[in-house]
Structure formats: structure tokens, C-alpha cells
Write an enzyme that holds these catalytic residues in place. Structure first.
Site, PDB file in Angstrom:
ATOM      1  N   THR A  81       2.167 -21.582 -13.044  1.00 54.97           N
ATOM      2  CA  THR A  81       0.850 -21.932 -12.490  1.00 54.97           C
ATOM      3  C   THR A  81      -0.188 -21.074 -13.197  1.00 54.97           C
ATOM      4  O   THR A  81       0.058 -19.901 -13.460  1.00 54.97           O
ATOM      5  CB  THR A  81       0.769 -21.704 -10.960  1.00 54.97           C
ATOM      6  OG1 THR A  81      -0.617 -21.616 -10.594  1.00 54.97           O
ATOM      7  CG2 THR A  81       1.456 -20.446 -10.498  1.00 54.97           C
ATOM      8  N   ASP A 128      -2.822 -19.873 -12.042  1.00 58.98           N
ATOM      9  CA  ASP A 128      -3.554 -18.942 -11.170  1.00 58.98           C
ATOM     10  C   ASP A 128      -2.994 -17.520 -11.112  1.00 58.98           C
ATOM     11  O   ASP A 128      -3.678 -16.620 -10.643  1.00 58.98           O
ATOM     12  CB  ASP A 128      -3.579 -19.490  -9.732  1.00 58.98           C
ATOM     13  CG  ASP A 128      -4.520 -20.677  -9.593  1.00 58.98           C
ATOM     14  OD1 ASP A 128      -5.172 -21.037 -10.580  1.00 58.98           O
ATOM     15  OD2 ASP A 128      -4.590 -21.241  -8.487  1.00 58.98           O
ATOM     16  N   ARG A 168       3.023 -33.888  -6.481  1.00 60.03           N
ATOM     17  CA  ARG A 168       3.131 -33.233  -5.174  1.00 60.03           C
ATOM     18  C   ARG A 168       3.795 -34.274  -4.275  1.00 60.03           C
ATOM     19  O   ARG A 168       3.258 -35.361  -4.104  1.00 60.03           O
ATOM     20  CB  ARG A 168       1.747 -32.819  -4.686  1.00 60.03           C
ATOM     21  CG  ARG A 168       1.141 -31.749  -5.598  1.00 60.03           C
ATOM     22  CD  ARG A 168      -0.073 -31.097  -4.978  1.00 60.03           C
ATOM     23  NE  ARG A 168      -0.440 -29.910  -5.742  1.00 60.03           N
ATOM     24  CZ  ARG A 168      -1.397 -29.896  -6.680  1.00 60.03           C
ATOM     25  NH1 ARG A 168      -2.072 -30.970  -6.958  1.00 60.03           N
ATOM     26  NH2 ARG A 168      -1.652 -28.773  -7.338  1.00 60.03           N
ATOM     27  N   GLY A 191       0.820 -28.128  -9.449  1.00 56.53           N
ATOM     28  CA  GLY A 191      -0.168 -28.197 -10.534  1.00 56.53           C
ATOM     29  C   GLY A 191       0.479 -27.875 -11.869  1.00 56.53           C
ATOM     30  O   GLY A 191       1.307 -26.974 -11.952  1.00 56.53           O
ATOM     31  N   ASP A 236      -0.810 -16.534  -9.040  1.00 51.17           N
ATOM     32  CA  ASP A 236      -0.921 -16.234  -7.605  1.00 51.17           C
ATOM     33  C   ASP A 236       0.430 -16.167  -6.897  1.00 51.17           C
ATOM     34  O   ASP A 236       0.517 -16.369  -5.696  1.00 51.17           O
ATOM     35  CB  ASP A 236      -1.807 -17.293  -6.919  1.00 51.17           C
ATOM     36  CG  ASP A 236      -1.231 -18.701  -7.021  1.00 51.17           C
ATOM     37  OD1 ASP A 236      -0.263 -18.899  -7.787  1.00 51.17           O
ATOM     38  OD2 ASP A 236      -1.738 -19.600  -6.341  1.00 51.17           O
ATOM     39  N   ARG A 261      -7.901 -20.575  -6.436  1.00 52.89           N
ATOM     40  CA  ARG A 261      -8.290 -20.870  -5.053  1.00 52.89           C
ATOM     41  C   ARG A 261      -8.110 -19.657  -4.167  1.00 52.89           C
ATOM     42  O   ARG A 261      -8.947 -19.332  -3.363  1.00 52.89           O
ATOM     43  CB  ARG A 261      -7.417 -22.017  -4.535  1.00 52.89           C
ATOM     44  CG  ARG A 261      -8.220 -23.100  -3.883  1.00 52.89           C
ATOM     45  CD  ARG A 261      -7.372 -24.242  -3.441  1.00 52.89           C
ATOM     46  NE  ARG A 261      -6.153 -24.404  -4.218  1.00 52.89           N
ATOM     47  CZ  ARG A 261      -5.451 -25.523  -4.254  1.00 52.89           C
ATOM     48  NH1 ARG A 261      -5.863 -26.572  -3.593  1.00 52.89           N
ATOM     49  NH2 ARG A 261      -4.333 -25.620  -4.949  1.00 52.89           N
ATOM     50  N   ASP A 289       4.561 -21.445  -5.566  1.00 59.41           N
ATOM     51  CA  ASP A 289       5.379 -21.082  -4.408  1.00 59.41           C
ATOM     52  C   ASP A 289       5.673 -22.265  -3.489  1.00 59.41           C
ATOM     53  O   ASP A 289       6.698 -22.258  -2.793  1.00 59.41           O
ATOM     54  CB  ASP A 289       4.847 -19.849  -3.657  1.00 59.41           C
ATOM     55  CG  ASP A 289       3.383 -19.929  -3.374  1.00 59.41           C
ATOM     56  OD1 ASP A 289       2.814 -21.024  -3.510  1.00 59.41           O
ATOM     57  OD2 ASP A 289       2.805 -18.898  -2.986  1.00 59.41           O
TER      58      ASP A 289
HETATM   59  P1  ADP Z   1       2.803 -25.310  -6.093  1.00 64.36           P
HETATM   60  O1  ADP Z   1       4.253 -25.400  -6.402  1.00 64.36           O
HETATM   61  O2  ADP Z   1       1.953 -25.307  -7.324  1.00 64.36           O
HETATM   62  O3  ADP Z   1       2.491 -24.197  -5.109  1.00 64.36           O
HETATM   63  P2  ADP Z   1       2.450 -27.277  -3.962  1.00 64.36           P
HETATM   64  O4  ADP Z   1       2.207 -26.277  -2.865  1.00 64.36           O
HETATM   65  O5  ADP Z   1       1.597 -28.487  -4.001  1.00 64.36           O
HETATM   66  O6  ADP Z   1       2.366 -26.674  -5.417  1.00 64.36           O
HETATM   67  O7  ADP Z   1       3.999 -27.723  -3.819  1.00 64.36           O
HETATM   68  C1  ADP Z   1       4.574 -28.614  -4.744  1.00 64.36           C
HETATM   69  C2  ADP Z   1       5.586 -29.467  -4.059  1.00 64.36           C
HETATM   70  O8  ADP Z   1       6.667 -28.668  -3.569  1.00 64.36           O
HETATM   71  C3  ADP Z   1       5.123 -30.231  -2.828  1.00 64.36           C
HETATM   72  O9  ADP Z   1       4.391 -31.380  -3.117  1.00 64.36           O
HETATM   73  C4  ADP Z   1       6.435 -30.566  -2.168  1.00 64.36           C
HETATM   74  O10 ADP Z   1       7.077 -31.636  -2.832  1.00 64.36           O
HETATM   75  C5  ADP Z   1       7.235 -29.300  -2.420  1.00 64.36           C
HETATM   76  N1  ADP Z   1       7.104 -28.411  -1.258  1.00 64.36           N
HETATM   77  C6  ADP Z   1       6.086 -27.614  -0.921  1.00 64.36           C
HETATM   78  N2  ADP Z   1       6.296 -26.985   0.250  1.00 64.36           N
HETATM   79  C7  ADP Z   1       7.503 -27.411   0.688  1.00 64.36           C
HETATM   80  C8  ADP Z   1       8.308 -27.142   1.844  1.00 64.36           C
HETATM   81  N3  ADP Z   1       7.907 -26.297   2.793  1.00 64.36           N
HETATM   82  N4  ADP Z   1       9.507 -27.768   1.928  1.00 64.36           N
HETATM   83  C9  ADP Z   1       9.932 -28.606   0.977  1.00 64.36           C
HETATM   84  N5  ADP Z   1       9.203 -28.913  -0.121  1.00 64.36           N
HETATM   85  C10 ADP Z   1       8.035 -28.331  -0.282  1.00 64.36           C
HETATM   86  O1  F6P Z   2      -2.822 -24.784 -10.378  1.00 65.14           O
HETATM   87  C1  F6P Z   2      -3.656 -24.110  -9.491  1.00 65.14           C
HETATM   88  C2  F6P Z   2      -4.986 -24.785  -9.432  1.00 65.14           C
HETATM   89  O2  F6P Z   2      -5.430 -24.866 -10.720  1.00 65.14           O
HETATM   90  C3  F6P Z   2      -6.035 -24.156  -8.548  1.00 65.14           C
HETATM   91  O3  F6P Z   2      -6.748 -23.120  -9.116  1.00 65.14           O
HETATM   92  C4  F6P Z   2      -6.887 -25.336  -8.194  1.00 65.14           C
HETATM   93  O4  F6P Z   2      -7.570 -25.159  -6.999  1.00 65.14           O
HETATM   94  C5  F6P Z   2      -5.881 -26.415  -8.064  1.00 65.14           C
HETATM   95  O5  F6P Z   2      -4.830 -26.091  -8.919  1.00 65.14           O
HETATM   96  C6  F6P Z   2      -6.396 -27.777  -8.310  1.00 65.14           C
HETATM   97  O6  F6P Z   2      -5.316 -28.650  -8.365  1.00 65.14           O
HETATM   98  P1  F6P Z   2      -5.416 -30.232  -8.406  1.00 65.14           P
HETATM   99  O7  F6P Z   2      -6.720 -30.597  -8.984  1.00 65.14           O
HETATM  100  O8  F6P Z   2      -4.256 -30.642  -9.236  1.00 65.14           O
HETATM  101  O9  F6P Z   2      -5.281 -30.666  -6.977  1.00 65.14           O
END
Ligand code: ADP
Ligand code: F6P
Length: 322
Positions: free
Chosen positions: A127, A129, A74, A13, A131, A173, A105
Site C-alpha cells: 500500500t 500509505d 475490494r 488499493g 500505514d 487517509r 491490513d
Molecule cells: P487494504 O487491504 O488495502 O487495507 P481493504 O480494507 O479494502 O484494503 O480490504 C481489502 C479486502 O480484504 C476487502 O475488500 C475484503 O475482501 C477483505 N477483507 C477486509 N476485511 C476483512 C475481514 N474482516 N474479513 C475478511 N475479509 C476482509
Molecule cells: O491505498 C491507500 C489509499 O491510496 C488512500 O490514501 C486513499 O484514501 C485510498 O487509497 C483511496 O482508494 P480508492 O480510491 O481506491 O478507494
């Protein structure tokens, strides 16, 4: 000695301040004599070859912009080992020795995977959040809270005129930090967060009744996204107390907008720190804020940490929000 080459991407995000972090990585890298590439649309850019070399002027006039000039994504594909190996091979082909990953994370898990394939990665927490367990602060949080604050203040104007109860859902979230701090700052009568189990009668209805007894006629309830149910809560309050109630979901308005001073400065500090780590040949690290200072941790250690909710601040909220 050969010129060092690094790259930067934003993932997951978006958050206000990500541009300031990208700018810091590009400028700090070039000022250290490095070549710096921008990778577009998160890890997808490494899989599609969507990268571009940056110069000092590539990041001009972006520090005040929300969103991310590198776009974000993502990438499900990148979760596969084969894709990670391919991304690492692409980096080697371009001479990219290290990558700064700005995201949450999930993005750090990706950074750990890419480091395991031989490309040093350093994470920067971005981010709204707040979080990420390993860091007291994530880039974007302050701007998102200030946006939510302005929106709730506006909602209060109309709630006051009509003697209504307004229920406002803010983002978060798994994390109630935006709700908690916005709730305190807007004088909410009740604040519901995912970290604290709640009971509608005790934590909402009784608080409204007690406040009514002191002469108050309009009420704000701030609810974190992870708790949800704001429309049902509005109906329940109308039926149970006979007060007109309205629900508003603030949504993605909180993800946009020009970053605050705090977000611009912290993003600059963290981007700078990430470049110094890569310059020292260090990878698998996350830049974090601890005790108000910028430092860094091993990604494995960082990802194993559990978030600690600020129960003291929650107590303050319960005591002063009446
Ligand atoms: P955020 O970084 O905001 O927590 P996501 O959980 O959607 O967002 O993760 C962002 C991107 O990081 C994912 O779409 C993917 O490309 C990569 N990613 C997440 N988890 C893994 C994983 N276990 N191994 C490799 N890449 C990952
Ligand atoms: O970046 C975190 C966050 O804003 C959360 O609070 C929310 O649930 C989520 O992203 C929504 O993300 P998207 O609409 O991009 O899937």
C-alpha cells in the site's frame, strides 16, 4: 512427495511494486518445484474461479510496471464466513495449499479468515500509505513519495514565479508518512498530518509570517488527505494574509507509475520470503520489515499492533522547514 501448489493475489488499493511481488512469488515458487496460480481481482477470484496457472514467462516484463497484472478488488462478499468457506473449498478442489496475499491490513484480515478455514495464507504489505503498524515499510510507499515529490517541485516553480502560497494534498487517509517525508523533501513551510493535532494560526499562519520576515515570498504547505480541507485553507490564507493561494489535490497520480528501485527490491524480498514460509507449511503470517530486515510475524499479533508515528522526524521537519 506430491508437488506443492500455492497461489498469489493482490487486494485492496493497488500500489507500485505489487507486480514485482507477484513476479517474486511466481518465480521463487516455481524454482522450488511448486505449481503457482495467479488469482484475479483479489478474493473475488477465489469466489468466481478466476485463476490461472503461472509459468516463469507469465511474469516477464512486469517488474517495471505500476498497477497489478492480477488486478485488484475490494470484495464485500468475502467478509462473510460462508464465502470464506467456499473460497477454501475452491482452493482444496484446485489443490492450492497456500496463498500469498499482497495488500493492506484489510486484506490481512481476509488472509487470517482464509487460514482459519484451512488454507495457509501469508500477507505481504502492499500500500502506498505506509500505514501498516507491523512493518516499517510497505511496498509502493517510496514510489508514491517520489511521485508526490516531483509534483510538488513542479508546483513550486509556478508558486515561486507568482509569489504565491501553494497548498498540496497528498494521499494518506489515516497516515501522514507521505505528507511528512514529501514535506521535508520539498522544503514545505508547514506540514499537516492526521497524527498531530494542529492549530491553523500556530502551525500555518505564524509559520508563513515568520518565513516572510526572512525574505521568503512563496510558500508550500503539504497536507495529508486525512486532514483535508485544502481549498478552505487556501481561501483562509488569502483572506488572513493577503497572499494569493492555490490548492492542488494530487490524488491517484500517486498510486500509479513505474516502481522505484526500493519498491522493486523490497517487493522481491518479501515475495520470496512469503514463498519460503508457505514451503515450510507455515500460515497466518505476515512478512514485515523491522530494523531494516525482512522477517515475519503472526497475523493476529500484526493486526493488534498500533502504528507509531515518527515524532522525531516530525520535529526535524518543523525545525528545518522554514
Ligand atoms: P487494504 O487491504 O488495502 O487495507 P481493504 O480494507 O479494502 O484494503 O480490504 C481489502 C479486502 O480484504 C476487502 O475488500 C475484503 O475482501 C477483505 N477483507 C477486509 N476485511 C476483512 C475481514 N474482516 N474479513 C475478511 N475479509 C476482509
Ligand atoms: O491505498 C491507500 C489509499 O491510496 C488512500 O490514501 C486513499 O484514501 C485510498 O487509497 C483511496 O482508494 P480508492 O480510491 O481506491 O478507494
Amino acid at each position: 512427495m506430491a508437488q506443492k501448489t500455492i497461489a498469489v493475489l493482490t487486494s485492496g488499493g493497488d500500489a507500485p511494486g505489487m507486480n514485482a511481488a507477484v513476479r517474486a512469488v511466481v518465480r521463487a515458487g516455481i524454482n522450488r518445484g511448486m505449481r503457482v496460480f495467479g488469482i484475479y481481482r483479489g478474493y473475488n477470484g477465489l469466489l468466481n474461479g478466476d485463476i490461472e496457472e503461472m509459468n516463469l514467462r507469465s511474469v516477464s516484463d512486469i517488474i517495471g510496471n505500476g498497477g497489478t497484472m492480477l488486478y485488484t478488488a475490494r470484495s464485500e462478499e468475502f467478509k462473510k464466513k460462508e464465502a470464506q468457506e467456499r473460497a477454501a473449498a475452491f482452493c482444496r478442489e484446485k489443490g492450492i495449499e497456500g496463498v500469498v496475499v499482497i495488500g493492506g491490513d484489510g486484506s490481512f484480515r481476509g488472509a487470517r479468515a482464509l487460514t482459519a478455514c484451512g488454507i495457509n495464507c501469508v500477507g505481504v504489505p502492499g500500500t502506498i500509505d505506509n500505514d501498516i503498524a507491523c512493518s516499517e515499510y510497505t511496498v509502493g510507499f517510496d514510489t508514491a513519495m517520489n511521485t508526490a515529490l516531483e509534483m510538488v517541485d513542479r508546483i513550486r516553480d509556478t508558486a515561486q514565479s507568482h509569489d504565491r502560497c501553494s497548498i498540496v494534498e497528498v494521499m494518506g487517509r489515516r497516515c501522514g508518512d507521505i505528507a511528512l517525508q514529501t514535506g521535508i523533501a520539498t522544503g514545505a513551510t508547514a506540514i499537516l498530518v492526521p497524527e498531530v493535532e494542529y492549530n491553523i494560526e500556530r502551525d500555518v499562519i505564524t509559520r508563513i509570517i515568520n518565513t516572510q520576515k526572512t525574505g521568503k515570498k512563496h510558500f508550500i504547505i503539504v497536507v495529508a488527505e486525512g486532514v483535508g480541507g485544502v481549498h478552505d485553507l487556501a481561501k483562509y490564507i488569502e483572506q488572513r494574509l493577503g497572499i494569493e493561494a492555490r490548492a492542488t489535490v494530487l490524488g491517484h497520480v500517486q498510486r500509479g507509475g513505474s516502481p522505484t528501485v526500493r519498491d522493486r527490491v523490497v517487493a522481491s524480498q518479501m515475495g520470496y520470503e512469503a514463498v519460503s514460509l508457505l514451503d515450510k507449511g507455515l500460515g497466518n503470517r505476515v512478512v514485515v520489515m523491522r530494523d531494516g530486515k525482512i522477517t515475519h510475524l503472526d497475523i493476529n499479533e500484526a493486526l493488534d499492533m498500533e502504528r507509531v508515528f515518527d515524532t522525531k522526524l516530525y520535529k526535524v521537519a518543523m525545525s528545518v522547514s522554514i
